[in-house]
Structures are given as C-alpha cells and as structure tokens.
Design a protein around this motif. Structure first.
Motif, PDB file in Angstrom:
ATOM      1  N   GLY A   1       0.819  -1.154   0.033  1.00 25.72           N
ATOM      2  CA  GLY A   1      -0.088  -0.043  -0.049  1.00 25.72           C
ATOM      3  C   GLY A   1       0.725   1.138  -0.477  1.00 25.72           C
ATOM      4  N   VAL A   2       0.649   2.437  -0.315  1.00 27.63           N
ATOM      5  CA  VAL A   2       0.970   3.708  -0.700  1.00 27.63           C
ATOM      6  C   VAL A   2       0.197   4.269   0.512  1.00 27.63           C
ATOM      7  N   ARG A   3       0.906   5.049   1.468  1.00 23.71           N
ATOM      8  CA  ARG A   3       0.243   5.783   2.839  1.00 23.71           C
ATOM      9  C   ARG A   3       0.736   7.297   2.334  1.00 23.71           C
ATOM     10  N   ALA A   4       0.179   7.843   2.571  1.00 23.37           N
ATOM     11  CA  ALA A   4       0.605   9.773   2.346  1.00 23.37           C
ATOM     12  C   ALA A   4       0.605  10.233   3.956  1.00 23.37           C
ATOM     13  N   THR A   5       1.589  11.228   4.519  1.00 25.10           N
ATOM     14  CA  THR A   5       1.235  12.195   5.993  1.00 25.10           C
ATOM     15  C   THR A   5       0.705  13.648   6.051  1.00 25.10           C
ATOM     16  N   ASN A   6       0.909  13.929   4.440  1.00 23.88           N
ATOM     17  CA  ASN A   6       0.395  15.351   4.204  1.00 23.88           C
ATOM     18  C   ASN A   6       1.108  16.016   4.102  1.00 23.88           C
ATOM     19  N   ILE A   7       2.573  15.590   4.888  1.00 21.98           N
ATOM     20  CA  ILE A   7       3.704  16.616   5.013  1.00 21.98           C
ATOM     21  C   ILE A   7       3.974  17.050   3.902  1.00 21.98           C
ATOM     22  N   PRO A   8       3.611  18.787   3.439  1.00 22.47           N
ATOM     23  CA  PRO A   8       4.813  19.425   2.451  1.00 22.47           C
ATOM     24  C   PRO A   8       5.993  18.460   2.109  1.00 22.47           C
ATOM     25  N   VAL A   9       7.059  18.942   1.085  1.00 29.25           N
ATOM     26  CA  VAL A   9       7.837  18.458   0.873  1.00 29.25           C
ATOM     27  C   VAL A   9       9.061  19.628   1.723  1.00 29.25           C
ATOM     28  N   LEU A  10       9.187  20.587   1.275  1.00 29.31           N
ATOM     29  CA  LEU A  10       9.884  21.627   2.023  1.00 29.31           C
ATOM     30  C   LEU A  10       9.795  21.394   3.229  1.00 29.31           C
ATOM     31  N   ALA A  11       8.982  21.111   4.175  1.00 24.47           N
ATOM     32  CA  ALA A  11       8.403  21.012   5.324  1.00 24.47           C
ATOM     33  C   ALA A  11       9.404  19.453   5.691  1.00 24.47           C
ATOM     34  N   LEU A  12      10.476  19.194   5.399  1.00 23.65           N
ATOM     35  CA  LEU A  12      10.790  17.901   5.043  1.00 23.65           C
ATOM     36  C   LEU A  12      12.434  17.834   5.883  1.00 23.65           C
ATOM     37  N   GLU A  13      12.614  19.651   4.959  1.00 27.35           N
ATOM     38  CA  GLU A  13      14.340  19.909   5.528  1.00 27.35           C
ATOM     39  C   GLU A  13      13.574  20.643   7.113  1.00 27.35           C
ATOM     40  N   ASN A  14      14.482  20.088   7.222  1.00 24.67           N
ATOM     41  CA  ASN A  14      14.681  20.552   9.362  1.00 24.67           C
ATOM     42  C   ASN A  14      13.473  20.443   9.985  1.00 24.67           C
ATOM     43  N   ILE A  15      12.771  19.365   9.547  1.00 25.99           N
ATOM     44  CA  ILE A  15      11.754  18.331   9.929  1.00 25.99           C
ATOM     45  C   ILE A  15      11.132  18.852  11.645  1.00 25.99           C
ATOM     46  N   ASP A  16      10.534  19.440  11.954  1.00 24.13           N
ATOM     47  CA  ASP A  16       9.537  19.745  13.392  1.00 24.13           C
ATOM     48  C   ASP A  16       9.489  18.161  13.748  1.00 24.13           C
ATOM     49  N   PRO A  17       9.518  18.094  15.307  1.00 23.18           N
ATOM     50  CA  PRO A  17       9.442  17.018  15.695  1.00 23.18           C
ATOM     51  C   PRO A  17       7.241  16.511  14.874  1.00 23.18           C
ATOM     52  N   ALA A  18       7.003  17.147  15.118  1.00 22.13           N
ATOM     53  CA  ALA A  18       5.069  16.737  15.058  1.00 22.13           C
ATOM     54  C   ALA A  18       5.423  16.711  13.897  1.00 22.13           C
ATOM     55  N   ALA A  19       5.792  17.151  13.395  1.00 22.90           N
ATOM     56  CA  ALA A  19       5.934  16.046  11.448  1.00 22.90           C
ATOM     57  C   ALA A  19       6.429  15.005  11.553  1.00 22.90           C
ATOM     58  N   TYR A  20       8.059  14.996  12.216  1.00 19.90           N
ATOM     59  CA  TYR A  20       8.756  13.684  12.154  1.00 19.90           C
ATOM     60  C   TYR A  20       7.859  12.180  12.714  1.00 19.90           C
ATOM     61  N   GLN A  21       6.935  12.877  13.871  1.00 30.08           N
ATOM     62  CA  GLN A  21       5.738  11.638  14.366  1.00 30.08           C
ATOM     63  C   GLN A  21       4.550  11.675  13.648  1.00 30.08           C
ATOM     64  N   LEU A  22       4.333  12.646  12.849  1.00 33.23           N
ATOM     65  CA  LEU A  22       3.590  12.049  11.732  1.00 33.23           C
ATOM     66  C   LEU A  22       4.120  11.154  10.428  1.00 33.23           C
ATOM     67  N   LEU A  23       4.843  11.291  10.408  1.00 30.88           N
ATOM     68  CA  LEU A  23       6.152  10.264   9.237  1.00 30.88           C
ATOM     69  C   LEU A  23       6.411   8.877  10.216  1.00 30.88           C
ATOM     70  N   LYS A  24       6.813   8.677  11.270  1.00 31.95           N
ATOM     71  CA  LYS A  24       6.708   7.519  11.924  1.00 31.95           C
ATOM     72  C   LYS A  24       5.931   6.863  11.999  1.00 31.95           C
TER      73      LYS A  24
END
Ligand code: 2AL
Length: 243
Positions: free
Chosen positions: A139-162
C-alpha cells in the motif's frame, strides 16, 4: 565514476542534503555531481509542478551527457521525465522511485510506500504499475507533510511520518518501507533505528544501482523505446532542442 545527481526542484538546500546522503554510501572512486535547475518549482507536489520541472531537468541531463557523466539520477519520487531522459542519455538514468522499489523487492515479500501529500498517491500507484511492482506493494500512504517541511523537519511532522510507517507495517503488512520523497533521505538512519523493518531511501539505492551498472559496463539501450529522439525543429525557448 561520476554520477550526476539531479534534484529537479529548485531548492538548493534539498539538493545539498541529498548529495550528503549520496556521498555517504558512494564508493571512494565515485564522484557525486549534484545539480539544481535554475528554473522551476521549489518543490514538486502535483502534475503541473512535474511538467514544468521536466523541461529544466532535461537541460541538466544534456549538460551531464556533454560532461561525460557515467550515470544520471533523477532525485524526485515521481521519477519525472525519466523516459525522455533515457532518450537523451547514453549513460544509465535512474529514478529514485524505481530504484527504491527494486531494492525493496529484493529484501521483502511486500513493501509499503510512505510519501508526502495525498495528491501524489496516484503518481506513486501509477509508477508501481508501470514498473511492475504493484503485486509486491502492500500500500501507499501519505503523511500530508509538504516536501519543503521535510527540510529541518519539526518533531510533530517526524512523529507523523513515523506513525504512517508504523501503520503501513502493522495494518498493511509492509515488511519494508520505501520513503516516497528525496527530502526524506536524511531521515532514513533515525527511522531505521526506530522501526522494525528495513527503510529504503531511493537516493542511496539509485547510487548503488548506478555503480553496479557502471561496473558491469551497462548503459541505456538505444534500440527501441530509448533510441535517439525523433528529429524535428523546435521553436522559441526550446529552439536549442532542434535536431
Ligand atoms: N513525493 C514527492 O513529493 N516527491 C518529491 N517532490 C520533490 O520536490 N522532490 C521529491 O522527491
């Protein structure tokens, strides 16, 4: 060997980050030549971005060809302009999605893909079908994290990805995860220590595939689909492509 690593969006910081990842796995004898187009979107997150980015991407492929690079990597998960680039190039051209799927298929019965915006899901699903990996993808899943928010990713976004990676494993049955964005390349190490399955970054996968092809003396076949493009005149800003 010399590998041209192309970030097709115009965010130089992202180019630098992926170049560090690429260099970290490259052989001492491999030189990574990272490049960023002058024109185009700061990130590629929809079909329009991809088409606009493709024209400048192909100029970079031609530049690399003139410089005699031994391989080209298109470091964007949509593998933009991959077929067109192979028509231009003699050296191998590797897209990071195809590279990631290939590596995952060698170590897992079924792999998941975790990507950025949900609107890029159809593009990932299309590539899985195009490359023949649909039956191996859980399956393919989306995090809805914008590409540029991946640079210096904040803890909340990282937790979303994980969290999405864990759901892919526990709910979809993923036995490996392919990260669906070149901007995630710098997160592989941390995710790998925190998740119970192999985590694959298409950027470093593409580097190792390029080195293997080079060592085997394999280049893009110029017979058929990737043969020289059809000769014709081009006008306006693309006049330089007249053949
Ligand atoms: N799935 C994605 O959004 N991929 C990407 N967009 C970019 O600009 N670079 C990527 O790798």
């Amino acid at each position: 060997m010399r590998i041209q690593l192309i970030n097709p969006n115009t965010s130089a910081d992202m180019t630098n980050a992926m170049a560090l990842s690429a260099q970290s796995v490259a052989l001492d004898s491999t030189q990574i030549i990272a490049c960023t187009p002058e024109h185009g979107p700061k990130s590629i997150e929809c079909a329009f971005d991809e088409v606009i980015a493709s024209a400048a991407l192909l100029d970079l492929i031609e530049q690399g060809k003139q410089q005699g690079v031994d391989a080209h990597i298109i470091a964007c998960f949509g593998d933009p302009a991959l077929d067109a680039a192979r028509e231009l190039a003699d050296a191998p051209v590797i897209g990071i999605a195809e590279a990631g799927f290939q590596m995952a298929s060698l170590i897992a019965h079924r792999f998941g893909v975790v990507t950025t915006l949900s609107r890029t899901l159809p593009a990932s699903e299309h590539l899985l079908q195009k490359y023949g990996y649909q039956h191996k993808c859980s399956g393919v899943r989306a995090t809805n994290i914008p590409v540029l928010a991946l640079e210096n990713i904040d803890p909340a976004a990282y937790q979303l990805l994980k969290t999405e990676c864990l759901a892919a494993i526990e709910e979809d049955g993923a036995e490996a995860i392919v990260l669906g964005c070149a901007g995630m390349s710098s997160l592989v190490e941390k995710l790998s220590t925190e998740l119970p399955v192999p985590i694959i970054d298409g950027v470093v996968a593409a580097v190792k595939l390029a080195e293997s092809l080079h060592q085997l003396g394999l280049q893009t076949s110029k017979k058929g689909q990737y043969g020289q493009r059809v000769s014709k005149a081009f006008t306006g800003r693309y006049a330089h492509w007249s053949l």
